[in-house]
Design an enzyme around this catalytic site. Structure first.
Site, PDB file in Angstrom:
ATOM      1  CE  LYS A 118      -4.548  -1.643   1.749  1.00 52.18           C
ATOM      2  NZ  LYS A 118      -5.399  -1.494   2.690  1.00 52.18           N
ATOM      3  CE  LYS A 199      -6.389  -7.908  -4.329  1.00 49.41           C
ATOM      4  NZ  LYS A 199      -6.830  -8.134  -3.147  1.00 49.41           N
ATOM      5  CE  LYS A 202     -12.818  -2.482  -1.100  1.00 45.80           C
ATOM      6  NZ  LYS A 202     -13.850  -2.769  -0.219  1.00 45.80           N
TER       7      LYS A 202
END
Ligand code: AMP
Ligand code: TRP
Length: 333
Positions: A118, A199, A202
């Site tokens: 992240k 993958k 969102k």
């Protein structure tokens, strides 16, 4: 007659962004199915405190929390059969995270891949994001979950939760059951429609990469018809050589209940266009009831459901947490 002990299931979702087909097939459909098992006590939580580790605007966040609750109810979470609540309404979650933090070695947290992933993508490297897995462990252990249904990407977090439960039990006595993850055999990893080697997520800036569960039939059709595939014309399952077609086969199999072999046989030589149309129709049929239930949900009813869930969760959590406080030497006084 000895009654079989019920197993507690716990899972959580962040109220960030729209819920997509990967979430649904990889996780939430499984959550709904578990409600039918008489030996399971399901607990589902919207983990809004975790959501705060992503950059966000408070006004949008408020709406996203309610929206996530509505989508989960539309998917089939039934508050009469599941304990369903918002994490921030149960302060025992962050309290237990603090306590677990005191038995979490820095080395263990340093090995967690999500923080690195992240922050490399630009999420600010703050303490909340770094200790995210400890709060997640607290979620799972607070109400003594035995099983945690999640997608493949959460395995490392569950491993860490098991590790922390064992560390805590070794130091303070047997308080926590050591939970297992429950990862579905198929569709644990639904891939992006625009880059089938990553993958569906969102956080992907391209909305065409994913199908949201509330997408209209037209949007679903457009996205699937333009899904990235390869140039060899045969429909067959081969993740390495044909990741796009394989992903669509998996999606169609998950939506129809038919096997991948069976679908590959039927669509092998008909061309990609015909196959994609069939995939689109299967997805549209699977999502239709969700859209219609969602549109009929009343915000005030949803708020009431969440308030009732929070009250029940706090009552339950208080009993369990006292055991933890006693074990660590924080007695009532
Ligand atoms: P998140 O979107 O990261 O909050 O994930 C919510 C749940 O959906 C978790 O259990 C994830 O493992 C699962 N999930 C997220 N993306 C996918 C995907 N592309 N395929 C399958 N499961 C997924
Ligand atoms: N980390 C999970 C995700 O991103 C969300 C989560 C938080 C969770 N607490 C949890 C999942 C407890 C299962 C159990 O999907």
């Amino acid at each position: 007659m000895t009654e079989q002990k019920k197993r507690t299931v716990f899972s959580g979702v962040q109220p960030t962004g729209n819920i997509h087909l990967g979430n649904y097939l990889g996780a939430f459909r499984n959550w709904v199915a578990l409600q039918d098992d008489p030996n399971i006590e399901p607990i589902y939580c919207i983990v809004d405190l975790h959501g705060m580790t992503n950059p966000y605007d408070p006004k949008d966040f408020e709406a996203a929390r309610l929206e996530t609750a509505k989508v989960l109810l539309a998917i089939g979470i039934d508050p009469d059969r599941s304990l369903f609540y918002m994490q921030s309404q149960v302060p025992h979650h962050p309290e237990l995270a603090w306590i677990l933090g005191t038995v979490t070695p820095m080395g263990v947290l340093n090995r967690m891949t999500q923080f690195k992933d992240k922050t490399e993508r630009g999420v600010p490297a703050n303490l909340g994001l770094f200790s995210y897995p400890v709060l997640m462990a607290a979620d799972i252990l607070l109400l003594r979950a035995d099983l945690v249904p999640v997608g493949d990407d959460q395995r490392q977090h569950i491993e860490m939760t098991r590790d922390l439960a064992e560390r805590f039990n070794n130091r303070f006595g047997e308080v926590f059951p050591v939970p297992d993850s429950l990862v579905p055999e198929t569709s644990a990893r639904v891939m992006s429609l625009t880059d089938p080697t990553t993958k569906m997520s969102k956080s992907d800036p391209n909305p065409k990469s994913r199908i949201d569960v509330l997408d209209s039939p037209d949007e679903v059709r457009k996205k699937i018809m333009s899904a990235v595939t390869d140039s060899e014309p045969t429909v067959r399952f081969d993740r390495a050589q044909k990741p796009g077609i394989s992903n669509l086969l998996e999606i169609m199999s998950a939506c129809t209940g038919r096997s991948i072999d069976d679908l590959a046989m039927e669509y092998a030589d008909g061309g990609y266009g015909v196959f994609k149309e069939a995939v689109a129709e299967a997805v549209i049929a699977e999502l239709a009831p969700i859209r219609s239930i969602y549109q009929n949900l009343d915000d005030a009813d949803v708020a009431r459901i969440l308030q009732r869930g929070a009250l029940d969760a706090r009552t339950k959590a208080e009993g369990y947490q006292q055991e933890v406080r006693d074990a660590v030497g924080l007695h009532r006084q």
